[in-house]
Write a protein that holds these residues in place. Structure first.
Motif, PDB file in Angstrom:
ATOM      1  N   UNK A  30       0.830  -1.200   0.000  1.00 16.04           N
ATOM      2  CA  UNK A  30       0.000   0.000   0.000  1.00 16.04           C
ATOM      3  C   UNK A  30       0.869   1.256   0.000  1.00 16.04           C
ATOM      4  N   UNK A  31       0.299   2.412  -0.397  1.00 15.11           N
ATOM      5  CA  UNK A  31       1.063   3.662  -0.395  1.00 15.11           C
ATOM      6  C   UNK A  31       1.590   3.999   0.999  1.00 15.11           C
ATOM      7  N   UNK A  32       2.819   4.501   1.053  1.00 12.28           N
ATOM      8  CA  UNK A  32       3.444   4.829   2.323  1.00 12.28           C
ATOM      9  C   UNK A  32       2.697   5.882   3.112  1.00 12.28           C
ATOM     10  N   UNK A  33       1.979   6.786   2.413  1.00  9.82           N
ATOM     11  CA  UNK A  33       1.300   7.858   3.135  1.00  9.82           C
ATOM     12  C   UNK A  33       0.186   7.310   4.022  1.00  9.82           C
ATOM     13  N   UNK A  34      -0.406   6.164   3.653  1.00 10.74           N
ATOM     14  CA  UNK A  34      -1.434   5.562   4.498  1.00 10.74           C
ATOM     15  C   UNK A  34      -0.838   5.131   5.840  1.00 10.74           C
ATOM     16  N   UNK A  35       0.369   4.597   5.800  1.00  7.56           N
ATOM     17  CA  UNK A  35       1.032   4.188   7.033  1.00  7.56           C
ATOM     18  C   UNK A  35       1.385   5.403   7.886  1.00  7.56           C
ATOM     19  N   UNK A  36       1.822   6.471   7.218  1.00  9.56           N
ATOM     20  CA  UNK A  36       2.125   7.710   7.953  1.00  9.56           C
ATOM     21  C   UNK A  36       0.888   8.235   8.664  1.00  9.56           C
ATOM     22  N   UNK A  37      -0.227   8.288   7.955  1.00 14.33           N
ATOM     23  CA  UNK A  37      -1.449   8.812   8.538  1.00 14.33           C
ATOM     24  C   UNK A  37      -1.958   7.921   9.665  1.00 14.33           C
ATOM     25  N   UNK A  38      -1.815   6.609   9.499  1.00 12.45           N
ATOM     26  CA  UNK A  38      -2.199   5.706  10.566  1.00 12.45           C
ATOM     27  C   UNK A  38      -1.361   5.925  11.813  1.00 12.45           C
ATOM     28  N   UNK A  39      -0.059   6.104  11.622  1.00 11.25           N
ATOM     29  CA  UNK A  39       0.836   6.369  12.753  1.00 11.25           C
ATOM     30  C   UNK A  39       0.434   7.647  13.490  1.00 11.25           C
ATOM     31  N   UNK A  40      -0.082   8.633  12.746  1.00  8.87           N
ATOM     32  CA  UNK A  40      -0.489   9.905  13.332  1.00  8.87           C
ATOM     33  C   UNK A  40      -1.868   9.845  13.987  1.00  8.87           C
ATOM     34  N   UNK A  41      -2.536   8.715  13.847  1.00  7.81           N
ATOM     35  CA  UNK A  41      -3.873   8.592  14.420  1.00  7.81           C
ATOM     36  C   UNK A  41      -4.965   9.161  13.542  1.00  7.81           C
ATOM     37  N   UNK A  42      -4.645   9.403  12.283  1.00  6.59           N
ATOM     38  CA  UNK A  42      -5.629   9.922  11.329  1.00  6.59           C
ATOM     39  C   UNK A  42      -6.499   8.779  10.828  1.00  6.59           C
ATOM     40  N   UNK A  43      -7.803   9.032  10.725  1.00 10.74           N
ATOM     41  CA  UNK A  43      -8.695   8.038  10.135  1.00 10.74           C
ATOM     42  C   UNK A  43      -9.474   8.683   8.989  1.00 10.74           C
ATOM     43  N   UNK A  44     -10.389   7.934   8.414  1.00  5.57           N
ATOM     44  CA  UNK A  44     -11.091   8.401   7.221  1.00  5.57           C
ATOM     45  C   UNK A  44     -12.073   9.532   7.506  1.00  5.57           C
ATOM     46  N   UNK A  45     -12.368   9.772   8.765  1.00  6.66           N
ATOM     47  CA  UNK A  45     -13.260  10.864   9.143  1.00  6.66           C
ATOM     48  C   UNK A  45     -12.488  12.128   9.535  1.00  6.66           C
TER      49      UNK A  45
END
Length: 321
Positions: free
Chosen positions: A105-120
């Motif tokens: 998967x794209x690396x930015x998804x992992x970055x956002x997950x690490x930051x606690x970002x979700x789809x909302x």
């Protein structure tokens, strides 16, 4: 190179900073501009910001630099949305799984997950251009996306629900965001501190500002000098160092939480071309096949530079400090 008493626009240091002459190369005008490098924080900055700066962003520049890639404006596919949610959760809960996830998967998804970002999460892409990254996020199921750019022309209603792109600047911002992205934007700003302070005012308490930008304390800068592709005069008004970014963050009520380094293979290749033939060496003179072969040879070398933290680009994760 010479010396002259000037005041740094980032840290305020007034001294006989080293001065440089840089040439516009991307559009082929080879016009010369004076820059100076702060003796304290190291920020490389243009001496005098051109009054007609807009003319340096004409079509040839946008075509070669700003608008690469193809926009994906299709609606969100349910399966892809579900996978996006899974990756975000996995990256947040099991950091060891990141190496495996980034292969699929794209690396930015992992970055956002690490930051606690979700789809909302509420996400702002400041200086979004035509919104390429926002459309990618939307395709992975993100639903609260705003793009703001002073130069973009939104010619028709966007077909994507939960995605808005507007023409404007920080003075028109309203609301609070969980993530604010400045992707190769801060180096173009006439007053970076003013914009960072404005972004801080629209950031949630647990939010993050990701600032991606070239580094003027990198090996690429030291190696290529006037031919360094990331210099890009006069469009790049302020080229930061790690120290000057820390100063800018502190003055804006922020702090650096993490730095991700990126050596940038395409930029390295372009710098080499400029150094070999600065008056005619454009990346477009090489075929895609030639570029591919050249980049494979560079891959291991540039990975080593990334590991040493001496890359010519970095992404700074800024938190409220």
């Amino acid at each position: 190179m010479s010396s002259s008493k000037l005041s740094c626009r980032i840290c305020g240091c007034e001294a006989d900073h080293h001065r440089y002459i840089a040439k516009e190369t991307i559009m082929g005008s080879f016009e010369r501009f004076f820059y100076f490098k702060c003796l304290d924080c190291g920020c490389l900055q243009i001496e005098s910001i051109p009054k007609d700066l807009g003319r340096y962003y004409a079509f040839p520049y946008h075509a070669q630099i700003l608008e690469l890639g193809r926009l994906e404006r299709k609606g969100t596919i349910p399966l892809k949305q579900g996978l996006g949610k899974l990756v975000l959760l996995s990256a947040r809960r099991a950091k060891r799984a990141r190496v495996f996830l980034e292969k699929l998967f794209p690396g930015f998804l992992c970055d956002l997950g690490e930051l606690g970002i979700d789809q909302e999460s509420r996400i702002l892409d400041y200086g979004c251009g035509r919104g390429s990254f926002l459309f990618r996020l939307h395709g992975w199921g993100f639903k609260n996306l705003l793009g703001l750019d002073p130069y973009v022309e939104v010619q028709q209603q966007l077909p994507a629900k939960g995605l808005v792109i507007k023409k404007g600047d920080y003075t028109q911002l309203t609301g609070i965001f969980d993530l604010i992205i400045l992707n190769h934007v801060i180096e173009h700003l006439e007053n970076p501190l003013l914009v960072l302070k404005a972004m801080r005012e629209h950031l949630s308490e647990a939010g993050t500002i990701i600032v991606s930008t070239p580094l003027a304390d990198s090996y690429g800068w030291r190696k290529f000098g006037n031919c360094w592709a990331m210099w890009d005069p006069p469009r790049h008004l302020h080229l930061f160092t790690v120290k000057s970014m820390a100063v800018a963050a502190q003055k804006s009520g922020l702090k650096i939480a993490k730095i991700q380094y990126d050596s940038g293979q395409n930029n390295w290749t372009t710098s080499q071309l400029f150094s070999l033939s600065p008056e005619s060496g454009r990346i477009s003179t090489l075929s895609q096949e030639e570029l591919s072969r050249h980049q494979k040879k560079l891959k291991k070398y540039l990975k080593m530079i990334d590991a040493l933290g001496d890359s010519e680009m970095a992404s700074f994760w800024l938190k409220i400090g």
